[in-house]
Design a protein around this motif. Sequence first.
Motif, PDB file in Angstrom:
ATOM      1  N   LEU A  45       0.830  -1.199   0.000  1.00 37.91           N
ATOM      2  CA  LEU A  45       0.000   0.000   0.000  1.00 37.91           C
ATOM      3  C   LEU A  45       0.870   1.256   0.000  1.00 37.91           C
ATOM      4  O   LEU A  45       1.882   1.321   0.703  1.00 37.91           O
ATOM      5  CB  LEU A  45      -0.893   0.000   1.247  1.00 37.91           C
ATOM      6  N   GLU A  46       0.436   2.253  -0.758  1.00 38.24           N
ATOM      7  CA  GLU A  46       1.132   3.540  -0.817  1.00 38.24           C
ATOM      8  C   GLU A  46       0.107   4.654  -0.637  1.00 38.24           C
ATOM      9  O   GLU A  46      -0.827   4.785  -1.433  1.00 38.24           O
ATOM     10  CB  GLU A  46       1.869   3.713  -2.145  1.00 38.24           C
ATOM     11  N   TRP A  47       0.294   5.459   0.389  1.00 34.19           N
ATOM     12  CA  TRP A  47      -0.567   6.612   0.585  1.00 34.19           C
ATOM     13  C   TRP A  47      -0.306   7.653  -0.499  1.00 34.19           C
ATOM     14  O   TRP A  47       0.841   7.889  -0.882  1.00 34.19           O
ATOM     15  CB  TRP A  47      -0.312   7.224   1.965  1.00 34.19           C
ATOM     16  N   GLY A 105      -4.551  12.773   9.011  1.00 29.75           N
ATOM     17  CA  GLY A 105      -3.343  12.361   9.707  1.00 29.75           C
ATOM     18  C   GLY A 105      -3.574  11.831  11.093  1.00 29.75           C
ATOM     19  O   GLY A 105      -2.819  10.995  11.581  1.00 29.75           O
ATOM     20  N   THR A 106      -4.637  12.275  11.743  1.00 30.18           N
ATOM     21  CA  THR A 106      -4.859  11.810  13.119  1.00 30.18           C
ATOM     22  C   THR A 106      -5.727  10.563  13.170  1.00 30.18           C
ATOM     23  O   THR A 106      -5.615   9.780  14.112  1.00 30.18           O
ATOM     24  CB  THR A 106      -5.499  12.912  13.977  1.00 30.18           C
ATOM     25  N   GLY A 107      -6.591  10.405  12.176  1.00 25.51           N
ATOM     26  CA  GLY A 107      -7.496   9.269  12.219  1.00 25.51           C
ATOM     27  C   GLY A 107      -7.039   8.126  11.334  1.00 25.51           C
ATOM     28  O   GLY A 107      -6.590   8.342  10.207  1.00 25.51           O
ATOM     29  N   ALA A 108      -7.162   6.905  11.846  1.00 18.61           N
ATOM     30  CA  ALA A 108      -6.880   5.739  11.012  1.00 18.61           C
ATOM     31  C   ALA A 108      -7.941   5.637   9.926  1.00 18.61           C
ATOM     32  O   ALA A 108      -9.014   6.232  10.010  1.00 18.61           O
ATOM     33  CB  ALA A 108      -6.865   4.476  11.875  1.00 18.61           C
ATOM     34  N   PHE A 109      -7.643   4.844   8.907  1.00 20.52           N
ATOM     35  CA  PHE A 109      -8.533   4.733   7.751  1.00 20.52           C
ATOM     36  C   PHE A 109      -9.549   3.622   8.028  1.00 20.52           C
ATOM     37  O   PHE A 109      -9.258   2.450   7.821  1.00 20.52           O
ATOM     38  CB  PHE A 109      -7.731   4.453   6.493  1.00 20.52           C
ATOM     39  N   TRP A 112     -13.064   1.733   3.650  1.00 26.27           N
ATOM     40  CA  TRP A 112     -12.402   1.745   2.351  1.00 26.27           C
ATOM     41  C   TRP A 112     -13.393   1.384   1.253  1.00 26.27           C
ATOM     42  O   TRP A 112     -14.297   0.578   1.466  1.00 26.27           O
ATOM     43  CB  TRP A 112     -11.272   0.714   2.315  1.00 26.27           C
TER      44      TRP A 112
ATOM     45  N   TYR B  32       0.005   7.241  16.685  1.00 25.14           N
ATOM     46  CA  TYR B  32      -0.783   7.050  15.464  1.00 25.14           C
ATOM     47  C   TYR B  32      -0.227   5.915  14.618  1.00 25.14           C
ATOM     48  O   TYR B  32       0.269   6.115  13.511  1.00 25.14           O
ATOM     49  CB  TYR B  32      -0.852   8.339  14.660  1.00 25.14           C
ATOM     50  N   ALA B  34      -1.289   2.096  13.157  1.00 20.82           N
ATOM     51  CA  ALA B  34      -2.445   1.246  12.873  1.00 20.82           C
ATOM     52  C   ALA B  34      -1.991  -0.014  12.145  1.00 20.82           C
ATOM     53  O   ALA B  34      -0.892  -0.065  11.578  1.00 20.82           O
ATOM     54  CB  ALA B  34      -3.469   1.997  12.022  1.00 20.82           C
ATOM     55  N   TYR B  36      -3.578  -3.028   9.340  1.00 17.18           N
ATOM     56  CA  TYR B  36      -4.626  -3.355   8.385  1.00 17.18           C
ATOM     57  C   TYR B  36      -4.434  -4.792   7.899  1.00 17.18           C
ATOM     58  O   TYR B  36      -3.310  -5.272   7.774  1.00 17.18           O
ATOM     59  CB  TYR B  36      -4.587  -2.409   7.181  1.00 17.18           C
ATOM     60  N   TYR B  49      -6.091   0.500  15.726  1.00 19.66           N
ATOM     61  CA  TYR B  49      -5.720   1.907  15.565  1.00 19.66           C
ATOM     62  C   TYR B  49      -5.120   2.440  16.857  1.00 19.66           C
ATOM     63  O   TYR B  49      -5.381   1.920  17.941  1.00 19.66           O
ATOM     64  CB  TYR B  49      -6.930   2.746  15.129  1.00 19.66           C
ATOM     65  N   TYR B  87      -0.516  -5.050   7.128  1.00 22.04           N
ATOM     66  CA  TYR B  87       0.299  -3.853   6.960  1.00 22.04           C
ATOM     67  C   TYR B  87       0.219  -2.972   8.195  1.00 22.04           C
ATOM     68  O   TYR B  87      -0.873  -2.728   8.724  1.00 22.04           O
ATOM     69  CB  TYR B  87      -0.195  -3.032   5.769  1.00 22.04           C
ATOM     70  N   GLN B  89       0.995   0.935   9.673  1.00 25.79           N
ATOM     71  CA  GLN B  89       0.902   2.286   9.112  1.00 25.79           C
ATOM     72  C   GLN B  89       1.206   3.299  10.213  1.00 25.79           C
ATOM     73  O   GLN B  89       0.830   3.105  11.366  1.00 25.79           O
ATOM     74  CB  GLN B  89      -0.516   2.542   8.599  1.00 25.79           C
ATOM     75  N   ARG B  91       0.917   7.532  11.113  1.00 33.90           N
ATOM     76  CA  ARG B  91       0.350   8.823  10.706  1.00 33.90           C
ATOM     77  C   ARG B  91       0.886   9.946  11.597  1.00 33.90           C
ATOM     78  O   ARG B  91       0.274  11.008  11.712  1.00 33.90           O
ATOM     79  CB  ARG B  91      -1.181   8.790  10.773  1.00 33.90           C
ATOM     80  N   VAL B  96       2.123  10.031   5.351  1.00 29.34           N
ATOM     81  CA  VAL B  96       1.681   8.769   5.916  1.00 29.34           C
ATOM     82  C   VAL B  96       2.432   7.645   5.202  1.00 29.34           C
ATOM     83  O   VAL B  96       2.610   7.688   3.980  1.00 29.34           O
ATOM     84  CB  VAL B  96       0.162   8.604   5.696  1.00 29.34           C
ATOM     85  N   PHE B  98       3.264   3.214   5.002  1.00 31.06           N
ATOM     86  CA  PHE B  98       2.916   1.845   5.335  1.00 31.06           C
ATOM     87  C   PHE B  98       4.176   0.989   5.332  1.00 31.06           C
ATOM     88  O   PHE B  98       5.140   1.278   4.592  1.00 31.06           O
ATOM     89  CB  PHE B  98       1.944   1.267   4.300  1.00 31.06           C
TER      90      PHE B  98
END
Lengths: 122, 107
Positions: A45-47, A105-109, A112, B32, B34, B36, B49, B87, B89, B91, B96, B98
Amino acid sequence: EVELLESGGGLVQPGGSLRLSCAASGFTFSSYAMTWVRQAPGKGLEWVSAFSATDGSTQYADSVRGRFTLSRDFSKNTLYLEMNSLRAEDTAVYYCARAATAAAGTGAFDFWGQGTMVTVSS
Amino acid sequence: EIVLTQSPATLSLSPGERATLSCRASQSLGSYVAWYQQKPGQAPRLLIYDVFNRATGIPARFSGSGSGTDFSLTISSLEPEDSAAYYCQQRNYWPVTFGQGTRLEIK
């Protein structure tokens, strides 16, 4: 129920452009940060980019800064990713995701979409 | 850019065994962090998280821990459906990032 539906992917030649859309439902779209994450075939994964709901600011990965533009239409509950000057290395599945907080930036994803495939090839 | 290094790259274990996946950061992180889970052909799913909090609907066999530069995801008793890529991650800093992922195979 939170739903994110991406669209707009496809085959494009190097140097071309595409606009991805992410239609959101099931939550108050204006209250959450939103982000794009991509995954090249067989890779991790790449942000890519994030939009903060607190101040409307955007963040980009270095690999796309200056070529990709993130925007948001609150009337349509839709997030957009305008992609220009596309390269072969941009080939990937692009996922739209919701962050769990308003500030990027503060919250996880936490939610999706299923992703949309972008292929850059001649 | 913060580099996250996950180990091992692949892990093969039997149902009922305990799995520990590691994630090491190139510099000290805050909270921060997490984790996945991603199964083939599916979107990633949030498991953990802010280092140790389980996301909604995640079974109690999944737990996260760590601080500073070292973080881990533990699956206490593996089920066949846990076969997936995992993964980490961060933040805490832009961008961000991974980790490269750990592929977990259930024998």
